[in-house]
Scaffold this active site. Structure first.
Site, short mmCIF file in Angstrom:
data_model
loop_
_atom_site.label_atom_id
_atom_site.label_comp_id
_atom_site.label_asym_id
_atom_site.label_seq_id
_atom_site.Cartn_x
_atom_site.Cartn_y
_atom_site.Cartn_z
N MET A 9 0.79 -1.23 0.00
CA MET A 9 0.00 0.00 0.00
C MET A 9 0.82 1.27 0.00
O MET A 9 0.30 2.35 -0.25
CB MET A 9 -0.96 0.00 1.18
CG MET A 9 -2.21 -0.78 0.85
SD MET A 9 -3.11 -1.25 2.32
CE MET A 9 -2.26 -2.71 2.81
N MET B 65 1.04 -6.72 10.99
CA MET B 65 0.52 -5.36 11.07
C MET B 65 -0.54 -5.14 9.97
O MET B 65 -0.24 -4.59 8.92
CB MET B 65 1.66 -4.34 10.92
CG MET B 65 1.21 -2.90 11.10
SD MET B 65 2.57 -1.70 11.03
CE MET B 65 3.03 -1.78 9.30
N PRO B 66 -1.78 -5.60 10.22
CA PRO B 66 -2.83 -5.36 9.22
C PRO B 66 -3.10 -3.86 9.09
O PRO B 66 -3.08 -3.14 10.08
CB PRO B 66 -4.06 -6.06 9.82
CG PRO B 66 -3.58 -6.86 10.97
CD PRO B 66 -2.28 -6.27 11.42
N HIS B 67 -3.35 -3.41 7.86
CA HIS B 67 -3.70 -2.01 7.63
C HIS B 67 -4.34 -1.89 6.26
O HIS B 67 -4.33 -2.84 5.49
CB HIS B 67 -2.48 -1.10 7.76
CG HIS B 67 -1.34 -1.45 6.85
ND1 HIS B 67 -0.57 -2.57 7.03
CD2 HIS B 67 -0.84 -0.83 5.75
CE1 HIS B 67 0.36 -2.63 6.09
NE2 HIS B 67 0.21 -1.60 5.28
N ALA B 68 -4.89 -0.73 5.95
CA ALA B 68 -5.55 -0.53 4.66
C ALA B 68 -5.51 0.94 4.28
O ALA B 68 -5.15 1.79 5.10
CB ALA B 68 -6.99 -1.02 4.71
#
Lengths: 88, 145
Positions: A9, B65-68
């Site tokens: 991302m 480290m989940p993220h979006a």
């Protein structure tokens, strides 16, 4: 020198990696500018070196050196792998 | 920094019953939802990101480290911390299985830099990283920040 770090991302692991690399640069008196980007936008970014976690790095196609990092939290691994490429 | 932002409601130690990466991401994301940091849609985005981008969020041995990408569904930058009682396999070739989970929410592109910096300092310290797996409660956890 200029380093581009890449992750899925462009603001999570890549940003963390960039900060670690800049810290290593400071330690060795080398000024490192750079940018953390996502996999879709690294192409064409001017840089001397690309770094990413292995999962991401193996998807990178570039004529610049690409450094593969296994453990993003291991500063020693990052330093050992980055150091040979550091230039003023 | 972490002491201020990682409040007690955002920490869950020795969580049991989670068996898939999806369970883990959803659980860690729900802490952010309950604390008013993000909308439920952000949690779905963390799941989508895991499905489309793979297990690279497992950034070190046992640590994910989940993220979006935030799109108006993050109210303020935040982070949650979940310690799993039973390790969960995320499919990472080197760093599985996952025990420590930090779900991250940033609002703009870089307003979470301070959080990442603090997290990097915490996890970059081997002693503290080990201590994270051992602390008995939130008060002990805070001593590491």
């Amino acid at each position: 020198m200029r380093v581009v770090t890449i992750c899925g991302m462009g603001f999570g692991t890549s940003l963390m990696l960039l900060m670690s690399i800049q810290e290593i640069g400071r330690k060795h008196g080398i000024d490192i500018t750079g940018e953390a980007v996502d996999l879709g936008s690294y192409k064409g970014k001017p840089c001397d070196l690309i770094a990413a976690t292995s999962e991401i790095a193996r998807q990178v196609v570039s004529d610049k050196p690409v450094v593969f990092i296994e453990n993003l939290l291991n500063k020693k691994e990052i330093e050992e792998k980055i150091l040979p490429f550091l230039t003023k | 920094m972490l002491k201020k932002i990682l409040t007690e409601d955002l920490v869950a130690l020795d969580v049991t019953g989670l068996t898939t990466p999806e369970d883990v991401i959803r659980y860690s994301g729900q802490l952010l939802v309950k604390a008013g940091k993000v909308q439920p849609s952000y949690v779905e985005k963390m799941l989508d990101a895991f499905h489309s981008l793979g297990p690279y969020i497992v950034m070190g041995p046992g640590i994910a480290m989940p993220h979006a990408h935030a799109e108006g569904d993050v109210s303020c930058p935040g982070i949650s911390f979940v310690r799993l009682k039973e390790p969960v396999v995320f499919g990472h070739p080197e760093n599985d299985p996952v025990v420590l989970v930090f779900a991250l929410a940033g609002k703009a592109h870089d307003d979470h830099i301070d959080i990442l910096q603090s997290l990097s300092e915490l996890l970059g310290d081997e002693e503290k990283q080990k201590a994270l797996t051992l602390v008995a409660d939130y008060q002990e956890l805070c001593k590491l920040f």
